[in-house]
Each structure stands twice: as C-alpha cells, then as structure tokens.
Scaffold this active site. Structure first.
Site, PDB file in Angstrom:
ATOM      1  N   HIS A  35       4.965   4.709  13.914  1.00 53.92           N
ATOM      2  CA  HIS A  35       5.501   5.620  12.905  1.00 53.92           C
ATOM      3  C   HIS A  35       4.464   6.209  11.957  1.00 53.92           C
ATOM      4  O   HIS A  35       4.776   7.092  11.179  1.00 53.92           O
ATOM      5  CB  HIS A  35       6.539   4.889  12.044  1.00 53.92           C
ATOM      6  CG  HIS A  35       5.932   3.883  11.106  1.00 53.92           C
ATOM      7  ND1 HIS A  35       5.562   2.630  11.512  1.00 53.92           N
ATOM      8  CD2 HIS A  35       5.628   3.971   9.792  1.00 53.92           C
ATOM      9  CE1 HIS A  35       5.049   1.978  10.485  1.00 53.92           C
ATOM     10  NE2 HIS A  35       5.082   2.759   9.433  1.00 53.92           N
ATOM     11  N   ASP A  57       0.790  -1.229   0.000  1.00 51.81           N
ATOM     12  CA  ASP A  57       0.000   0.000   0.000  1.00 51.81           C
ATOM     13  C   ASP A  57       0.825   1.282   0.000  1.00 51.81           C
ATOM     14  O   ASP A  57       0.308   2.349   0.315  1.00 51.81           O
ATOM     15  CB  ASP A  57      -0.913   0.012   1.227  1.00 51.81           C
ATOM     16  CG  ASP A  57      -0.148  -0.184   2.538  1.00 51.81           C
ATOM     17  OD1 ASP A  57       1.091  -0.016   2.543  1.00 51.81           O
ATOM     18  OD2 ASP A  57      -0.790  -0.504   3.557  1.00 51.81           O
ATOM     19  N   HIS A  81      11.811   4.724  14.514  1.00 54.60           N
ATOM     20  CA  HIS A  81      11.796   4.996  13.069  1.00 54.60           C
ATOM     21  C   HIS A  81      12.582   6.271  12.767  1.00 54.60           C
ATOM     22  O   HIS A  81      12.570   7.224  13.558  1.00 54.60           O
ATOM     23  CB  HIS A  81      10.336   5.157  12.616  1.00 54.60           C
ATOM     24  CG  HIS A  81      10.132   5.101  11.145  1.00 54.60           C
ATOM     25  ND1 HIS A  81      10.364   6.169  10.320  1.00 54.60           N
ATOM     26  CD2 HIS A  81       9.711   4.085  10.339  1.00 54.60           C
ATOM     27  CE1 HIS A  81      10.085   5.832   9.068  1.00 54.60           C
ATOM     28  NE2 HIS A  81       9.692   4.572   9.054  1.00 54.60           N
ATOM     29  N   GLU A 100      -2.142   5.094   2.676  1.00 51.51           N
ATOM     30  CA  GLU A 100      -2.165   3.703   2.252  1.00 51.51           C
ATOM     31  C   GLU A 100      -3.528   3.224   1.750  1.00 51.51           C
ATOM     32  O   GLU A 100      -3.604   2.431   0.808  1.00 51.51           O
ATOM     33  CB  GLU A 100      -1.696   2.804   3.407  1.00 51.51           C
ATOM     34  CG  GLU A 100      -0.209   2.902   3.709  1.00 51.51           C
ATOM     35  CD  GLU A 100       0.162   4.055   4.622  1.00 51.51           C
ATOM     36  OE1 GLU A 100       1.351   4.181   4.959  1.00 51.51           O
ATOM     37  OE2 GLU A 100      -0.743   4.832   5.007  1.00 51.51           O
ATOM     38  N   GLU A 137      -0.798  -8.982  -1.587  1.00 57.11           N
ATOM     39  CA  GLU A 137      -1.492  -8.446  -0.405  1.00 57.11           C
ATOM     40  C   GLU A 137      -2.614  -7.506  -0.841  1.00 57.11           C
ATOM     41  O   GLU A 137      -2.785  -6.400  -0.330  1.00 57.11           O
ATOM     42  CB  GLU A 137      -0.524  -7.739   0.541  1.00 57.11           C
ATOM     43  CG  GLU A 137      -1.064  -7.549   1.949  1.00 57.11           C
ATOM     44  CD  GLU A 137      -0.124  -6.749   2.827  1.00 57.11           C
ATOM     45  OE1 GLU A 137       0.454  -7.351   3.749  1.00 57.11           O
ATOM     46  OE2 GLU A 137       0.032  -5.533   2.605  1.00 57.11           O
ATOM     47  N   ARG A 147       1.849   8.021   9.539  1.00 59.26           N
ATOM     48  CA  ARG A 147       1.649   9.442   9.249  1.00 59.26           C
ATOM     49  C   ARG A 147       0.398   9.997   9.913  1.00 59.26           C
ATOM     50  O   ARG A 147       0.386  11.131  10.392  1.00 59.26           O
ATOM     51  CB  ARG A 147       1.550   9.668   7.736  1.00 59.26           C
ATOM     52  CG  ARG A 147       2.869   9.546   6.987  1.00 59.26           C
ATOM     53  CD  ARG A 147       2.651   9.745   5.499  1.00 59.26           C
ATOM     54  NE  ARG A 147       3.873   9.548   4.726  1.00 59.26           N
ATOM     55  CZ  ARG A 147       4.708  10.511   4.379  1.00 59.26           C
ATOM     56  NH1 ARG A 147       4.450  11.751   4.734  1.00 59.26           N
ATOM     57  NH2 ARG A 147       5.787  10.236   3.661  1.00 59.26           N
TER      58      ARG A 147
END
Length: 373
Positions: free
Chosen positions: A209, A96, A242, A132, A118, A211
C-alpha cells in the site's frame, strides 16, 4: 491522577498502542486518554474492538483519497481542541504517520511533554518511506522521551544528538499485541479463507500500500504476484486489499480473476494474525509485518528498496527485494524451491522484543512525570 493522552490514527498505531493503553488502565495513579484521529477509519475501529477499547475522542478526519495537506490541516485544528480541553500531563505518539507528527507538534505548541513510541527508525532517505521518514525525524526533534525498539534505533538517536538519558530501549509493543492475539482461537469469517488448507497448498500472504510505490512500481509488484501463482501450481495467494484507490485500481486490474489469487477486504487484526500464522511466507511492503513475522517463524520478502528496520534483515528473517517484477519472482522462487533457503530465514529470536514493551514504557513514563511534576 496522571493523564496520558495517546494519539492513534492508523491500524499499525492502534495495534502498537493498544497494549500501552491496557497497561495504563491497570496502573494505579495513571489515566489513559485515547485520541483516535481515524486517519484509517474502519481498520482502526477493528483493532480497537479486538482489544475492547473505546476512544475518548474520535476526530474522524478520514475522507476518501485525502491528500497529506488535508490530513495535516484537519489534524491541527481538532487535536488543538482536545489538548486544550484535557490538558494531559504527557502525549504519547507512535511511529511515523501524519497523526504522529501532528500529535507531537500540537503538544509542543501547548508545552506538553511528548513520548515517542518506536523512536529512532531511519533510512536516511528523505522520500523513502514517504512521508514517514521525515515524520519520524520531526517527531524526534520534539519528543522528550524516546522509546527505541532496539539498540540500533537507540544508536541512531544518540548519533543525531538526542541526550542518552532521554532514550530507552524497550522493545516494540507490536510484539505484545501479536502474542496476545496469536493465542486466540478465532475463525475466519470469509468462506474462501476458511477453506484454506496449508497442508495441501502453500499460502503466500501479500500486503502492499505504500505511497512511494504508487504508479509504475506498484504495477511491477502486482505483475510479480501474478507470475508467481502461474509458476507454482501448489501456491495460493491471499491479498487483503488496502482501501486506498491508488492501491485498489492496479490490484484489481492485474490480479482480479487470476486462479489461486484470493483478493479480500482488509481483515480484522485477529483474522490477519491467523492468516500470517498459516502462511508459508509473506510478501509485503509493510513496516509492522517485518516486526511481527519473526515471532511467527515466517520469512518475509520486502517489496521496498530500503528499510528502516535493519534488525530483521540482519537476523535473516527479512530480505529486501525491491519492486522489480523479475527480482521479486526470483527471490520468491528461491524460497519455494529450496528448503535450505527457506529454513535459513526462520529465526529463533525476534529482534524487536519479548512482549513486555508496554510495561517498560508505562514505568518510564510514570517515573518521568513524577520528576517533572
């Protein structure tokens, strides 16, 4: 010789595509072409080293704190050059990310078939996960082969109008990768991690992590982690941080120097799997860990409001707890205080596969190319 280009940009993509590359290398008449966008630079390199893979092309697009606009524009130009030069028979993309969507879009522009590994994960919320959710839906619109990890994902694709004969339930190759690496005896190189003793302290592995969590939600999540270690003296938190500055700033401002919180640089995949194996439980906002943890028998508290992986929630291995400080602490306390609650989240069967997804994907891809070729 059938040429299969595989576009890989991030660590999760590298983990999930590596078993497919290895299977293609073993398959007569098929040639993998590994295209590394390096959307995540060092973390991708680490994974490829674990599987002893070298990219055929390294687009090296990563820049510090890059925007989605920058990533997208650089990917378009660099992927175009590779695909025009190599003219692969098919392009495989995974998951994604922006690399996933742009890999499929560039292939479409050149009339190259696309296989989506996936496929079919959905939250049906446009901005969660961001970007995503939309990357997945746009890739679905382009793909010719849809490799769904589960029956739930297959039904989502068919419901959206994807022809049934183009959708294949194959499992998730992350389980192939996990079982391969989990069998290795690989020591920690970090001194603090090497000294961890799960018989003396309960280890909680933490990753975060995403967004959509940046800003206030992320601060709330970090405060919860701090409260948990202060509440339980027999708990140690290990947090591979991260490299995104939007993650590192709040992590270090809130958690740095807190007793029994170990902040480390991102671990290579072998060491990360070792950390998951010795952990008592996992607190994360990751997608891939939701898939991996059931195979290791580890409960997961998911610091998100929705998940595109409902199978693990239904199986009882994952609980969605959101980003509120109090809720995270409460749900973690429940698992730390109650053996019955803890055992209820240790599942016997992983809903995401049996470790043979890559074999199925390669077989279906070969059959498809023999028909259209």
């Amino acid at each position: 010789m059938l040429k299969v280009a595989l576009v890989v940009g991030t660590r999760p993509e590298a983990i999930k595509m590596a078993p497919i590359v290895l299977t293609l290398k073993r398959t007569r008449g098929m040639k993998p072409l590994l295209v590394l966008t390096a959307q995540h630079r060092r973390m991708c390199d680490d994974v490829l080293e674990v599987f002893k893979l070298q990219p055929d092309y390294d687009l090296d697009i990563m820049k510090p704190n890059q925007s989605l606009f920058e990533v997208t524009s650089r990917l378009a130009r660099r992927l175009e050059r590779v695909l025009r030069t190599e003219e692969p028979d098919i392009v495989l993309v995974q998951g994604d990310t922006t690399s996933t969507f742009m890999g499929s879009l560039c292939a479409y522009y050149l009339r190259i078939p696309v296989g989506h590994v996936e496929a079919g994960l959905r939250t049906y919320q446009k901005y969660s996960p961001f970007p995503e959710e939309i990357n997945r839906k746009l890739t679905t619109a382009i793909a010719d082969l849809h490799f769904a990890p589960t029956e739930v994902a297959r039904k989502a694709l068919v419901h959206e109008g994807v022809p049934r004969e183009h959708v294949f339930v194959v499992g998730n190759p992350v389980i192939d990768a996990l079982l391969h690496v989990a069998a290795m005896d690989y020591p920690f190189t970090n001194r603090k991690l090497a000294s961890l003793d799960p018989d003396e302290m309960r280890v909680i592995a933490v990753t975060a992590h995403r967004r959509e969590s940046h800003g206030k939600p992320f601060v709330s999540m970090m405060r919860a982690i701090r409260q948990i270690v202060r509440k339980y003296r027999d708990v140690v938190v290990v947090f591979p941080v991260h490299p995104n500055p939007n993650v590192r700033r709040p992590v270090h401002s809130i958690l740095h120097g807190v007793e029994r919180i170990v902040l480390v640089e991102p671990l290579d995949y072998r060491q990360f799997v070792k950390l998951l194996k010795l952990s008592y439980l996992i607190i994360t906002d990751s997608g891939g860990i939701q898939e991996e943890a059931p195979s290791l028998g580890k409960p997961v508290l998911l610091m998100r409001n929705v998940t595109e992986r409902p199978e693990a929630v239904k199986a009882g291995a994952v609980k969605v707890v959101g980003t509120d400080t109090g809720t995270i602490v409460e749900e973690c306390s429940r698992l730390l205080d109650s053996q019955a609650a803890y055992r209820k989240m240790v599942v016997r069967r992983n809903p995401y596969g049996d470790g043979r997804a890559s074999e199925r994907i390669v077989k279906i891809t070969r059959q498809y190319l023999s028909r259209v070729g």
